[in-house]
Design an enzyme around this catalytic site. Structure first.
Site, short mmCIF file in Angstrom:
data_model
loop_
_atom_site.label_atom_id
_atom_site.label_comp_id
_atom_site.label_asym_id
_atom_site.label_seq_id
_atom_site.Cartn_x
_atom_site.Cartn_y
_atom_site.Cartn_z
N HIS A 82 51.44 23.60 38.52
CA HIS A 82 52.28 24.69 39.03
C HIS A 82 52.80 24.33 40.41
O HIS A 82 52.05 23.84 41.26
CB HIS A 82 51.45 25.99 39.12
CG HIS A 82 52.23 27.12 39.70
ND1 HIS A 82 53.14 27.85 38.96
CD2 HIS A 82 52.27 27.64 40.95
CE1 HIS A 82 53.69 28.76 39.74
NE2 HIS A 82 53.18 28.65 40.95
N ASP A 161 50.54 41.94 37.73
CA ASP A 161 51.19 41.14 38.77
C ASP A 161 52.66 41.52 38.90
O ASP A 161 53.18 41.64 40.00
CB ASP A 161 51.05 39.64 38.48
CG ASP A 161 51.84 38.83 39.50
OD1 ASP A 161 51.50 38.89 40.69
OD2 ASP A 161 52.82 38.16 39.11
N ARG A 168 55.15 44.95 46.27
CA ARG A 168 55.01 44.16 47.52
C ARG A 168 56.39 43.80 48.08
O ARG A 168 56.59 43.77 49.28
CB ARG A 168 54.21 42.89 47.23
CG ARG A 168 52.73 43.15 47.00
CD ARG A 168 52.06 41.94 46.36
NE ARG A 168 52.25 40.73 47.11
CZ ARG A 168 52.29 39.50 46.57
NH1 ARG A 168 52.11 39.33 45.27
NH2 ARG A 168 52.47 38.45 47.32
N SER A 183 48.28 36.33 42.72
CA SER A 183 49.45 36.46 41.88
C SER A 183 49.71 35.17 41.10
O SER A 183 49.87 35.18 39.87
CB SER A 183 50.65 36.83 42.77
OG SER A 183 51.87 36.61 42.13
N LYS A 187 48.56 34.25 36.73
CA LYS A 187 49.48 33.81 35.67
C LYS A 187 49.03 32.48 35.07
O LYS A 187 49.15 32.26 33.87
CB LYS A 187 50.91 33.70 36.24
CG LYS A 187 51.49 35.10 36.53
CD LYS A 187 52.81 35.05 37.23
CE LYS A 187 52.64 34.82 38.70
NZ LYS A 187 53.74 35.22 39.57
#
Ligand code: URA
Length: 441
Positions: A82, A161, A168, A183, A187
Site C-alpha cells: 500500500h 472508515d 473528519r 483508516s 482497509k
C-alpha cells in the site's frame, strides 16, 4: 455506557478500553451515536492521541463494520502493498508482475485516483479491454494459476472508515496519526492479506510532508499490523518530486512497460526493487531484503516481469500487444512543450502541483464523480538536479483541451524551481520501520 463519558475520557487524555471504542464505532454505524459526538471524539483524539493498543482496537472495530475478504483459497502467503499516495506512482504495475514472477501470490485490490494522486485501477483501464471488475471466484483462480490478479475493491470493506473519513474531512481532523493509521490499516486488513508492505511517502507531494511525521505514521501502522498478527514493514520514501518521468494514466502504463523492459527511470526501478524485496521477504521466498533484491533484479533483466505483466493483461481481457507496441494505448491529440525560463539547475519540482496540473488536464478526478481522460498527462523531461539552459524543454503536456492546457502549463512552470547550483540529493528510501524498530538511513 454513554458516548458522552467516552468522549470526556479521551478529552482528559486517558486511554480508552476496547469495549468503549467498539461501543462508539458500532453505535456510529447503527445511528445511535450521532455525527456530532463522533466529531467530538475525533477532535479529542486529534489533541490527545491514542496508544498503539487503542489504535489497533479502533482499527479492528472499523474492520468489523463491514465485509472481510477471505483469501484462504489462494495458496501461499499473500502480501499486499500500500502506498500512502503519490504523484506518478506506478509501482504496482511494475512490482506486482515482478514479485509474482518470483513466486509470491499477488492478490491486489486497488483503488481509483482522487485529487492530485492517481489510482492503479484507472491506469490499468487505459489498456484496451482490461477488465478490473473480477468476481471473487475468478480473482482467486487467477492468483492461483498466474500468481497475480489486480481488481477493484469488491464487497463492503470498512464502511465505518468511509463514514468517519467524510466526517473528519469537514471537521479538520484528517491529519491525526492514529486516525490515518487506523483508516489505512482497516482497509488493508479487511482486504485479507497475511502481510503488508507500506510505502509511506514523504515530501511535497505526500500526505505527510516531513520525515518526522511520515515516520510517526509508519510506526503507528506497523504497530497495528504487529498487534493484530499481520506482519507489516514500512519504507519511508521520497515524494518531494513526482516518481519517474510521467504523470497520467496511459503515459504511466507506458513507463511501467519500459521499466519492465529494463530501461525505466532509475528512481522507479529502485523503488520497485526496494518495496518488492520486502514483499518477497514477508512471503518467505528469500532470507533477506538484499537476497530478494538480487533475485528481483535477475528476474527483471531476464524479462520475467514483462512476461508476467503480459500474462496478467491477457488473463484480464486486455490486449497484451501493448507491451510490444505502446501505440495501442490511448494517446492525446496534441503536445505542448514547457520550457526553462533561465539557465541553471532544476532545484525542485513540487509534486503536488504537478499532480494538480495533471488533474487539470483531465488525468485525475476533482471529485469522486468526475470522469477522466486516460490519454492526457505530463512528461517530465527534466528532474531535480538536472542542468538546464534557457529555452530547454523541461516538460511536455499531452493534451486534448487547449483551455485546460493553458492552466496546467502555468502550474507546471510554477512547480519547477531553478537555481545556479544543483540541490543536495535526497535519498529515495529514507527509512525502514519494522516491528523491531525504526531505521532512518
Ligand atoms: N488515506 C486514508 O485512507 N485514510 C486517511 O485517513 C488518510 C489518507
Amino acid at each position: 455506557m454513554r458516548a458522552y463519558d467516552v468522549i470526556l475520557k479521551k478529552r482528559m487524555g486517558r486511554e480508552l478500553a476496547k469495549d468503549e471504542i467498539e461501543f462508539l464505532i458500532d453505535g456510529y454505524m447503527s445511528g445511535d451515536v450521532p455525527d456530532y459526538q463522533m466529531a467530538a471524539l475525533a477532535m479529542a483524539v486529534f489533541f490527545q492521541g491514542m496508544t498503539a493498543r487503542e489504535t489497533s482496537d479502533l482499527t479492528m472495530a472499523i474492520v468489523r463494520s463491514g465485509d472481510q475478504v477471505d483469501l484462504s483459497a489462494i495458496a501461499g502467503k499473500k502480501v499486499d502493498k500500500h502506498s500512502t499516495g503519490g504523484v506518478g506512482d506506478k509501482t504496482t504495475l511494475v512490482l506486482g508482475p515482478l514479485v509474482a514472477a518470483a513466486g509470491v501470490p499477488v492478490a491486489k485490490m486497488s483503488g481509483r485516483g482522487l485529487g492530485h494522486t492517481g489510482g492503479t485501477i484507472d491506469k490499468l483501464e487505459s489498456i484496451p479491454g482490461f477488465n478490473t471488475s473480477l468476481d471473487m471466484g475468478s480473482f482467486t483462480d487467477s492468483v492461483n494459476r498466474l500468481k497475480i490478479a489486480i481488481g477493484g475493491q469488491t464487497g463492503n470493506l470498512a464502511p465505518a472508515d468511509k463514514k468517519l473519513y467524510a466526517l473528519r474531512d469537514v471537521t479538520a481532523t484528517v491529519d491525526s496519526i492514529p486516525l490515518i493509521a487506523s483508516s489505512v490499516m482497516s482497509k488493508k486488513i479487511a482486504a485479507g492479506a497475511d502481510a503488508i508492505v507500506l510505502d509511506v511517502k514523504t515530501g511535497s507531494g505526500a500526505f505527510m510532508k516531513t520525515l518526522e511525521d511520515s515516520t510517526g505514521l509508519a510506526r503507528a501502522m506497523v504497530d497495528i499490523g504487529t498487534l493484530v498478527g499481520r506482519r507489516t514493514v514500512a519504507l519511508i520514501t521520497d515524494m518531494d518530486q513526482p516518481l519517474g518521468r510521467t504523470v497520467g494514466n496511459a503515459l504511466e502504463v507506458r513507463e511501467a512497460i519500459e521499466c519492465l523492459m529494463g530501461h525505466g527511470p532509475e528512481d522507479l526501478e529502485n523503488l520497485c526493487i526496494a518495496l518488492g524485496s520486502q514483499m518477497v521477504c514477508l512471503a518467505e521466498k528469500a532470507g533477506s531484503p538484499e537476497e530478494a533484491a538480487e533475485m528481483l533484479r535477475g528476474l527483471l533483466r531476464a524479462g520475467k516481469g514483462l512476461e508476467k505483466f503480459r500474462e496478467l493483461i491477457e488473463n484480464q481481457g486486455g490486449n497484451p500487444e501493448c507491451t510490444r507496441d505502446p501505440g495501442i494505448l490511448p494517446a492525446a491529440e496534441e503536445t505542448v512543450d514547457i520550457t526553462a525560463p533561465s539557465n541553471g539547475y532544476v532545484t525542485g519540482i513540487d509534486a503536488e502541483m504537478v499532480g494538480v496540473a495533471a488533474m487539470t488536464l483531465g488525468a485525475g478526478r476533482e471529485t469522486k464523480e468526475s470522469t477522466i481522460d486516460l490519454a492526457v498527462g505530463i512528461n517530465l523531461e527534466k528532474k531535480t538536479g538536472n542542468p538546464v539552459k534557457k529555452g530547454d524543454t523541461i516538460a511536455i503536456l499531452h493534451i486534448n483541451d487547449r483551455d485546460r492546457a493553458v492552466r496546467a502549463g502555468e502550474m507546471v512552470l510554477k512547480a519547477y524551481s531553478f537555481g545556479p547550483e544543483p540541490p543536495e540529493t535526497r535519498k529515495l528510501v529514507m527509512g525502514t520501520i519494522t516491528s523491531e524498530g525504526v531505521k532512518i538511513i
